[in-house]
Scaffold this motif. Structure first.
Motif, mmCIF file in Angstrom:
data_model
loop_
_atom_site.group_PDB
_atom_site.id
_atom_site.type_symbol
_atom_site.label_atom_id
_atom_site.label_comp_id
_atom_site.label_asym_id
_atom_site.label_seq_id
_atom_site.Cartn_x
_atom_site.Cartn_y
_atom_site.Cartn_z
ATOM 1 N N VAL A 2 0.859 -1.181 0.000
ATOM 2 C CA VAL A 2 0.000 0.000 0.000
ATOM 3 C C VAL A 2 0.901 1.238 0.000
ATOM 4 C CG1 VAL A 2 -0.330 -0.228 2.531
ATOM 5 C CG2 VAL A 2 -1.903 1.176 1.207
ATOM 6 N N THR A 10 5.869 4.007 3.575
ATOM 7 C CA THR A 10 5.770 4.361 4.997
ATOM 8 C C THR A 10 5.525 5.862 5.064
ATOM 9 O OG1 THR A 10 8.149 4.790 5.220
ATOM 10 C CG2 THR A 10 7.404 2.578 5.791
ATOM 11 N N ILE A 17 2.284 1.095 9.418
ATOM 12 C CA ILE A 17 1.492 1.589 8.279
ATOM 13 C C ILE A 17 0.001 1.655 8.621
ATOM 14 C CG2 ILE A 17 3.160 0.752 6.574
ATOM 15 C CD1 ILE A 17 1.097 -1.490 5.897
ATOM 16 N N THR A 45 9.694 -5.860 8.307
ATOM 17 C CA THR A 45 8.238 -5.892 8.100
ATOM 18 C C THR A 45 7.579 -6.793 9.135
ATOM 19 O OG1 THR A 45 8.376 -5.355 5.778
ATOM 20 C CG2 THR A 45 6.448 -6.639 6.446
ATOM 21 N N ALA A 48 7.445 -4.924 12.334
ATOM 22 C CA ALA A 48 6.539 -3.764 12.265
ATOM 23 C C ALA A 48 5.080 -4.211 12.357
ATOM 24 C CB ALA A 48 6.772 -2.989 10.960
ATOM 25 N N THR A 65 16.065 -12.910 7.112
ATOM 26 C CA THR A 65 17.005 -12.198 7.975
ATOM 27 C C THR A 65 18.380 -12.813 7.761
ATOM 28 O OG1 THR A 65 17.680 -11.833 10.268
ATOM 29 C CG2 THR A 65 16.318 -13.759 9.899
ATOM 30 N N LYS A 66 19.410 -12.029 7.931
ATOM 31 C CA LYS A 66 20.760 -12.602 7.817
ATOM 32 C C LYS A 66 21.118 -13.370 9.083
ATOM 33 C CE LYS A 66 22.391 -9.346 4.390
ATOM 34 N NZ LYS A 66 21.250 -8.401 4.420
ATOM 35 N N ASN A 67 20.311 -13.207 10.138
ATOM 36 C CA ASN A 67 20.625 -13.837 11.426
ATOM 37 C C ASN A 67 19.459 -14.669 11.965
ATOM 38 O OD1 ASN A 67 23.261 -12.396 11.848
ATOM 39 N ND2 ASN A 67 21.878 -10.634 11.718
ATOM 40 N N SER A 83 14.698 -17.287 7.843
ATOM 41 C CA SER A 83 15.635 -17.875 6.890
ATOM 42 C C SER A 83 16.603 -16.832 6.353
ATOM 43 C CB SER A 83 14.848 -18.473 5.722
ATOM 44 O OG SER A 83 15.729 -18.818 4.683
ATOM 45 N N SER A 84 17.836 -17.288 6.102
ATOM 46 C CA SER A 84 18.827 -16.392 5.491
ATOM 47 C C SER A 84 19.068 -16.764 4.026
ATOM 48 C CB SER A 84 20.154 -16.459 6.267
ATOM 49 O OG SER A 84 20.613 -17.792 6.282
ATOM 50 N N GLU A 85 18.192 -17.612 3.473
ATOM 51 C CA GLU A 85 18.367 -18.003 2.062
ATOM 52 C C GLU A 85 18.172 -16.799 1.143
ATOM 53 O OE1 GLU A 85 16.339 -22.278 1.608
ATOM 54 O OE2 GLU A 85 15.398 -20.965 3.046
ATOM 55 N N THR A 109 13.162 -3.577 0.931
ATOM 56 C CA THR A 109 14.461 -4.258 0.794
ATOM 57 C C THR A 109 14.271 -5.644 0.179
ATOM 58 O OG1 THR A 109 15.214 -3.066 2.737
ATOM 59 C CG2 THR A 109 16.541 -4.963 2.053
ATOM 60 N N VAL A 110 13.378 -6.439 0.749
ATOM 61 C CA VAL A 110 13.184 -7.777 0.168
ATOM 62 C C VAL A 110 12.481 -7.674 -1.190
ATOM 63 C CG1 VAL A 110 13.286 -9.072 2.337
ATOM 64 C CG2 VAL A 110 11.098 -8.368 1.458
ATOM 65 N N HIS A 113 15.265 -7.257 -3.639
ATOM 66 C CA HIS A 113 16.029 -8.497 -3.882
ATOM 67 C C HIS A 113 15.238 -9.463 -4.778
ATOM 68 C CE1 HIS A 113 19.578 -7.865 -1.441
ATOM 69 N NE2 HIS A 113 18.830 -7.414 -0.455
ATOM 70 N N GLN A 136 9.468 5.495 2.762
ATOM 71 C CA GLN A 136 10.208 4.487 1.992
ATOM 72 C C GLN A 136 9.551 4.232 0.638
ATOM 73 O OE1 GLN A 136 11.200 0.961 4.236
ATOM 74 N NE2 GLN A 136 11.827 2.135 6.020
HETATM 75 N N1 LIG Z 1 3.201 -0.007 2.687
HETATM 76 C C1 LIG Z 1 3.281 -1.331 2.694
HETATM 77 O O1 LIG Z 1 2.487 -2.043 2.063
HETATM 78 C C2 LIG Z 1 4.376 -2.005 3.478
HETATM 79 C C3 LIG Z 1 4.551 -3.395 3.373
HETATM 80 C C4 LIG Z 1 5.576 -3.987 4.077
HETATM 81 C C5 LIG Z 1 6.404 -3.217 4.867
HETATM 82 N N2 LIG Z 1 6.188 -1.891 4.962
HETATM 83 C C6 LIG Z 1 7.070 -1.076 5.816
HETATM 84 O O2 LIG Z 1 8.385 -1.159 5.321
HETATM 85 C C7 LIG Z 1 9.305 -1.095 6.405
HETATM 86 C C8 LIG Z 1 10.266 -2.248 6.309
HETATM 87 O O3 LIG Z 1 10.881 -2.274 5.026
HETATM 88 P P1 LIG Z 1 12.464 -2.411 4.907
HETATM 89 O O4 LIG Z 1 12.810 -2.364 3.475
HETATM 90 O O5 LIG Z 1 13.087 -1.438 5.845
HETATM 91 O O6 LIG Z 1 12.735 -3.832 5.530
HETATM 92 P P2 LIG Z 1 12.271 -5.332 5.133
HETATM 93 O O7 LIG Z 1 12.417 -5.548 3.663
HETATM 94 O O8 LIG Z 1 10.960 -5.631 5.742
HETATM 95 O O9 LIG Z 1 13.340 -6.163 5.933
HETATM 96 C C9 LIG Z 1 14.711 -5.949 5.680
HETATM 97 C C10 LIG Z 1 15.467 -7.031 6.392
HETATM 98 O O10 LIG Z 1 15.257 -8.261 5.723
HETATM 99 C C11 LIG Z 1 16.431 -9.049 5.831
HETATM 100 N N3 LIG Z 1 16.901 -9.298 4.473
HETATM 101 C C12 LIG Z 1 16.734 -8.528 3.399
HETATM 102 N N4 LIG Z 1 17.280 -9.088 2.323
HETATM 103 C C13 LIG Z 1 17.780 -10.253 2.722
HETATM 104 C C14 LIG Z 1 18.447 -11.295 2.074
HETATM 105 N N5 LIG Z 1 18.725 -11.236 0.761
HETATM 106 N N6 LIG Z 1 18.802 -12.375 2.791
HETATM 107 C C15 LIG Z 1 18.525 -12.439 4.095
HETATM 108 N N7 LIG Z 1 17.888 -11.458 4.781
HETATM 109 C C16 LIG Z 1 17.522 -10.391 4.095
HETATM 110 C C17 LIG Z 1 17.441 -8.250 6.650
HETATM 111 O O11 LIG Z 1 17.170 -8.608 7.983
HETATM 112 P P3 LIG Z 1 18.320 -8.579 9.137
HETATM 113 O O12 LIG Z 1 18.622 -7.126 9.347
HETATM 114 O O13 LIG Z 1 17.651 -9.228 10.288
HETATM 115 O O14 LIG Z 1 19.480 -9.338 8.583
HETATM 116 C C18 LIG Z 1 16.983 -6.823 6.391
HETATM 117 O O15 LIG Z 1 17.371 -5.921 7.403
HETATM 118 C C19 LIG Z 1 8.489 -1.135 7.680
HETATM 119 O O16 LIG Z 1 8.382 0.169 8.192
HETATM 120 C C20 LIG Z 1 7.138 -1.632 7.214
HETATM 121 O O17 LIG Z 1 6.062 -1.148 7.977
HETATM 122 C C21 LIG Z 1 5.219 -1.261 4.268
#
Ligand SMILES: NC(=O)c1ccc[n+]([C@@H]2O[C@H](COP(=O)([O-])OP(=O)(O)OC[C@H]3O[C@@H](n4cnc5c(N)ncnc54)[C@H](OP(=O)(O)O)[C@@H]3O)[C@@H](O)[C@H]2O)c1
Length: 169
Positions: A2, A10, A17, A45, A48, A65-67, A83-85, A109-110, A113, A136
């Motif tokens: 959204v 965000t 959200i 996410t 959150a 997550t990487k951890n 998973s860290s895959e 972020t995901v 990727h 974001q």
């Molecule tokens: N508007 C919407 O529809 C919506 C939807 C979803 C989320 N959001 C918002 O978006 C924000 C979060 O987004 P974000 O981009 O900051 O974070 P994110 O994508 O939710 O999470 C990022 C985390 O995922 C892990 N990660 C990412 N790529 C990876 C990989 N290739 N392998 C392993 N682990 C990986 C890492 O975790 P580690 O740091 O633990 O290693 C990284 O810090 C929140 O505020 C949420 O509320 C909004």
């Protein structure tokens, strides 16, 4: 995902959200979750939205997550994995387990990727009629331009919240 009308996922730095998304989008999102048996998300996410997530034996959630070792105590067999895959490796494993579709629910972020790995074939976007000016993005990194094809659109309420489903080419 959204978004505000200026493309923010965000509202500034606020990770929650649900302070700005419409009830109609939330209803749509949770009913869509109920129709999917595999949900993938980033660790940020997951945390959150943790208080909104209702685990169920009917669907598996994978948190990237990487951890993963830090979250072993939260994992629930068949329902919540950490998973860290990498995306391609994860999708290969889940396909071998019999899953045919997955719902990727962010964050940026995901999403980035998975897009980089060519693993997003549809985008479901809700545009809320609000402008934030900061926040974001759908994809947290640089991407090559892509063409989308509109498959479906729907107005969700009288305020003009719009749901769009696109095919990614
Ligand atoms: N508007 C919407 O529809 C919506 C939807 C979803 C989320 N959001 C918002 O978006 C924000 C979060 O987004 P974000 O981009 O900051 O974070 P994110 O994508 O939710 O999470 C990022 C985390 O995922 C892990 N990660 C990412 N790529 C990876 C990989 N290739 N392998 C392993 N682990 C990986 C890492 O975790 P580690 O740091 O633990 O290693 C990284 O810090 C929140 O505020 C949420 O509320 C909004």
């Amino acid at each position: 995902m959204v978004l505000s009308a200026d493309g923010r996922t965000t509202k500034g730095d606020d990770p929650n959200i649900y302070t700005w998304t419409s009830q109609e989008d939330q209803d749509h999102f949770f009913s869509f979750i109920a129709q999917n048996n595999l949900i993938i998300m980033g660790r940020k996410t997951y945390f959150a939205a943790a208080d909104k997530i209702r685990l169920s034996p009917e669907r598996k959630r994978v948190v990237l997550t990487k951890n993963p070792e830090l979250y072993i105590d939260l994992a629930v067999e068949g329902q919540l994995d950490f998973s860290s895959e990498q995306p391609a490796e994860l999708v290969r494993r889940l396909t071998a387990e019999g899953y045919t579709t997955a719902l990727l629910v962010g964050g940026g972020t995901v999403n980035w990727h998975f897009l980089q790995s060519g693993l997003i074939n549809e985008l479901l976007l809700t545009i809320e009629p609000q402008i934030f000016g900061a926040g974001q993005s759908l994809f947290a990194g640089p991407i090559n331009s892509l063409k989308l094809e509109l498959l479906e659109q729907k107005q969700l309420n009288d305020q003009g919240t719009m749901l769009m489903r696109y095919k990614v080419h």
